[in-house]
Design an enzyme around this catalytic site. Structure first.
Site, short mmCIF file in Angstrom:
data_model
loop_
_atom_site.label_atom_id
_atom_site.label_comp_id
_atom_site.label_asym_id
_atom_site.label_seq_id
_atom_site.Cartn_x
_atom_site.Cartn_y
_atom_site.Cartn_z
CG ASP A 140 -2.95 8.29 -1.04
OD1 ASP A 140 -2.85 8.79 0.10
OD2 ASP A 140 -2.59 7.14 -1.31
NE ARG A 190 0.19 1.26 3.40
CZ ARG A 190 1.11 2.15 3.60
NH1 ARG A 190 2.39 1.81 3.62
NH2 ARG A 190 0.82 3.41 3.78
CD GLN A 233 -3.18 2.69 6.83
OE1 GLN A 233 -3.80 3.06 7.82
NE2 GLN A 233 -3.76 2.55 5.65
O1 MRU Z 1 -4.49 3.29 2.20
P1 MRU Z 1 -2.99 3.44 2.10
O2 MRU Z 1 -2.27 2.80 3.24
O3 MRU Z 1 -2.47 3.03 0.74
O4 MRU Z 1 -2.82 5.02 2.22
C1 MRU Z 1 -1.53 5.58 2.18
C2 MRU Z 1 -1.52 7.00 2.48
O5 MRU Z 1 -2.51 7.66 2.63
C3 MRU Z 1 -0.17 7.63 2.50
O6 MRU Z 1 -0.11 8.66 3.43
C4 MRU Z 1 0.13 8.14 1.11
O7 MRU Z 1 -0.02 7.15 0.15
C5 MRU Z 1 1.49 8.72 1.06
S1 MRU Z 1 2.60 7.54 0.51
C6 MRU Z 1 4.15 7.55 0.77
#
Ligand code: MRU
Length: 356
Positions: free
Chosen positions: A239, A51, A198
């Site tokens: 994102d 992710r 996360q």
């Molecule tokens: O749902 P996820 O874990 O893929 O979301 C990730 C995020 O929101 C991060 O902060 C974002 O991708 C920045 S990545 C280095």
């Protein structure tokens, strides 16, 4: 990065497939998974084994390469792009990487496609490492200019914008790693980042492995800390960024940006150019926000005293759960963007300069 003395990346070529770190098991276990087909890659992205916006893009590129190894026809190329493109909607790096793969492979003869696909995916992975290293360098230089109240710079971050979300280094956390490696002191407030935690499970693990001082806080604590002068700067990833600088990031980012503005705390967003979606202007209206299974909210996985992992339900049986994965922070709340090409204001003209 190194974990216990061993160099790691989040994705690497391995036999006829790719190896990845299974992020659903962190921080409890550091285990790797082998992905050998398009379907396995798509499922790994959907299930968040991998992710983070940049890593999703690179993994999808390798997914196309694995599909091409099995059958490099036009039909399979189109199907691979479609299947992978539908795995997660919000991080635009996914579409960006698939477009790069399709553009590189479209004009190539079928017989040569498997090789070109692998080389292109490898190129995207290597580029990501360099891009993140540069984001980190610009970010660390910026941290040196942030007014701070004490000896130790106090940073608040949300979700995981570290090396686990990229191939190496990370985006927001790359700045912290380079700041610390240069001998400066920092303490990081880590939002736990419900529902999938996360922050608590990935960011805290990463920072700990690198020896960066940090404290995990419940998601709603940041406003209180900022009111009491305990945060010098907020630093998050992204994102998707629109061409006027609206930022989609893990849900809860917007509330931190509001609290930051109310308390005069700078709110910086670190992201590569591949996270900019120049087709979009108004992020609130135009960015598709991923909604995931309510089970991520109703159930929590953790470690029992004997070390085994267990999943428990935390809602009353039958309670409805709405699980929005991301939110949009309007550009007016973003102090600026830290990119591989330097710092840019989150404005239409700033983004135009970045993209030019
Ligand atoms: O749902 P996820 O874990 O893929 O979301 C990730 C995020 O929101 C991060 O902060 C974002 O991708 C920045 S990545 C280095």
């Amino acid at each position: 990065v190194k974990v216990e003395g061993r160099a790691w990346r989040t994705i690497w070529e391995e036999g006829a497939g790719v190896g990845v770190i299974d992020q659903t098991l962190l921080p409890h276990r550091l285990e790797v998974r082998h992905l050998a087909s398009l379907e396995e890659v798509a499922q790994a992205i959907r299930a968040m084994v991998v992710r983070g916006a940049p890593l999703i893009g690179v993994t999808a590129a390798y997914g196309v390469a694995l599909a091409m190894r099995a059958d490099a026809s036009d039909a399979v190329l189109a199907r691979a792009v479609e299947v992978l493109g539908a795995t997660r909607p919000t991080a635009v790096n996914l579409r960006w990487a698939l477009e790069k793969m399709a553009a590189a492979l479209g004009p190539v003869a079928v017989a040569a496609r498997a090789e070109v696909a692998l080389a292109t995916a490898r190129g995207l992975a290597e580029d990501d490492v360099e891009v993140c290293r540069r984001i980190g360098a610009h970010g660390a230089a910026l941290l040196g200019t942030v007014p701070r109240r004490g000896e130790v710079l106090q940073v608040l971050t949300h979700c995981n914008a570290g090396w686990l979300g990229c191939v190496d280094w990370g985006t927001a956390l790359a700045a912290l790693y380079q700041w610390v490696d240069a001998g400066h002191a920092v303490h990081v407030w880590v939002d736990e980042t419900r529902p999938r935690n996360q922050g608590a499970s990935l960011t805290a693990w990463e920072l700990g492995a690198h020896g960066v001082s940090h404290t995990v806080i419940a998601d709603n604590v940041g406003g209180h800390l900022m009111q009491h002068g305990m945060v010098d700067v907020c630093l998050v990833g992204a994102d998707r960024v629109t061409r006027r600088g609206d930022v989609a990031n893990k849900v809860g980012t917007y509330l931190k940006a509001l609290a930051a503005q109310d308390n005069g705390v700078p709110f910086w967003v670190a992201a590569p150019r591949s996270s900019v979606d120049a087709r979009l202007l108004d992020g609130v209206k135009e960015i598709e926000i991923e909604q995931r299974d309510g089970r991520e909210l109703s159930h929590v996985t953790g470690r029992l005293p004997d070390g085994t992992l267990a999943t428990v339900e935390v809602l009353p049986p039958g309670a409805r759960a709405a699980n929005y994965g991301f939110d949009v922070t309007p550009a007016r709340l973003v102090t600026g963007l830290i990119t591989e090409d330097g710092l840019f204001p989150a404005t239409e003209s700033g983004l135009a300069r970045l993209l030019s």
